[in-house]
Design an enzyme around this catalytic site. Sequence first.
Site, PDB file in Angstrom:
ATOM      1  N   CYS A 190      -6.939  -2.182   3.511  1.00 38.32           N
ATOM      2  CA  CYS A 190      -5.876  -2.628   3.014  1.00 38.32           C
ATOM      3  C   CYS A 190      -5.079  -2.287   4.257  1.00 38.32           C
ATOM      4  CB  CYS A 190      -5.497  -2.115   1.630  1.00 38.32           C
ATOM      5  SG  CYS A 190      -6.339  -2.350   0.457  1.00 38.32           S
ATOM      6  N   HIS A 231       1.640  -1.981   1.453  1.00 36.55           N
ATOM      7  CA  HIS A 231       0.545  -2.141   0.920  1.00 36.55           C
ATOM      8  C   HIS A 231       0.614  -2.339  -1.193  1.00 36.55           C
ATOM      9  CE1 HIS A 231      -3.618  -3.486  -1.138  1.00 36.55           C
ATOM     10  NE2 HIS A 231      -3.667  -2.106  -1.432  1.00 36.55           N
ATOM     11  N   ASN A 239      -3.382  -7.629  -5.559  1.00 35.53           N
ATOM     12  CA  ASN A 239      -3.778  -6.478  -4.093  1.00 35.53           C
ATOM     13  C   ASN A 239      -4.919  -7.726  -3.869  1.00 35.53           C
ATOM     14  OD1 ASN A 239      -4.617  -4.863  -3.031  1.00 35.53           O
ATOM     15  ND2 ASN A 239      -4.823  -3.382  -4.406  1.00 35.53           N
TER      16      ASN A 239
END
Length: 326
Positions: free
Chosen positions: A114, A251, A281
């Site tokens: 990420c 993120h 996500n």
Amino acid sequence: MKSYAKITAQGAYVPEKIMTNQDFEKLVETSDEWIQQRTGIIERRITAQNEYTSDISYQAVLDLQQKYNVELSDVDMIINATLTPDYKTPSVASYVQARLGIKNAGALDINAACAGFAYGLNLANGLITSGQNKKILVIGAETLSKITDYEDRSTCILFGDGAGAFLVEYSETDASFIASTSGSDGDKGHNLYCSELSQEMFGEQLENEGNIVQNGRGVYKWAVGNVPHIINETIDKSDYDKEDIDWFVPHSANARMVESICDKSNIAKEKALMSLAYYGNTSSATIPLAIDLAIQENKINKGDKLLLVGFGGGLAYASTLIKWTL
């Protein structure tokens, strides 16, 4: 003469297929209300069976090219941040290079999960300011649905697929990059992993071979405890104060997590840009997707200062404070 790195274009792509919270109600014991309350996610995009990370990376670059009418034949490096490559080798970046027909470009993938897109931008800045390269495509792309266990109630609701791309070029006068920070707490890597060759980590047998495994509480605790320090460290390297930051782009892991980070960092929640609600996500793609959405909504203006902070598997992190030059 000093070299500067300037962001000159951006693009994004998400697959057509939408997977809603109601769809998950048919797969695992959950509900739309439960998912939204705990994560902030409403839906996410899922790649087709024959659609891979190189495909969506390529589409994000095409979007960039079409929106800004930029020439790409003279790109001399392609950096693809991903943890879901089509193959172990060749790299996704090499596939993108081939499909774009760019003859004289280096190509490499980086895997910082990420944090990958922020790492990629910082790497591009370093390559350009050192004089090694002059025009770099930085791509963050993931097909996480292909490594998600849809029987694991705790993780399957989180992940989606998508891609974003920036073009970073040499400039004699105008710099996009102000300050950056990076690091890793590798001893906490067991909190978020996807096993393949090795089935052990720190002497412990790993679970769920080939799919994402996450200790949500462990990652949440680490992020809320550490990201505020990363924010402060990055800003302290610049001539700016926290109040000078126009947009915070973390993120997009979990809306509740981002809210807690904002609280602990004294950053107004209204300044946080996320791509979570409708894309889920998407790991290395969350930051460029969030920026793309904000541009569509006319939130970001030329000259705005954006603080990008990626964090996740590793547990690795990278931040970059940039001035928006588009």
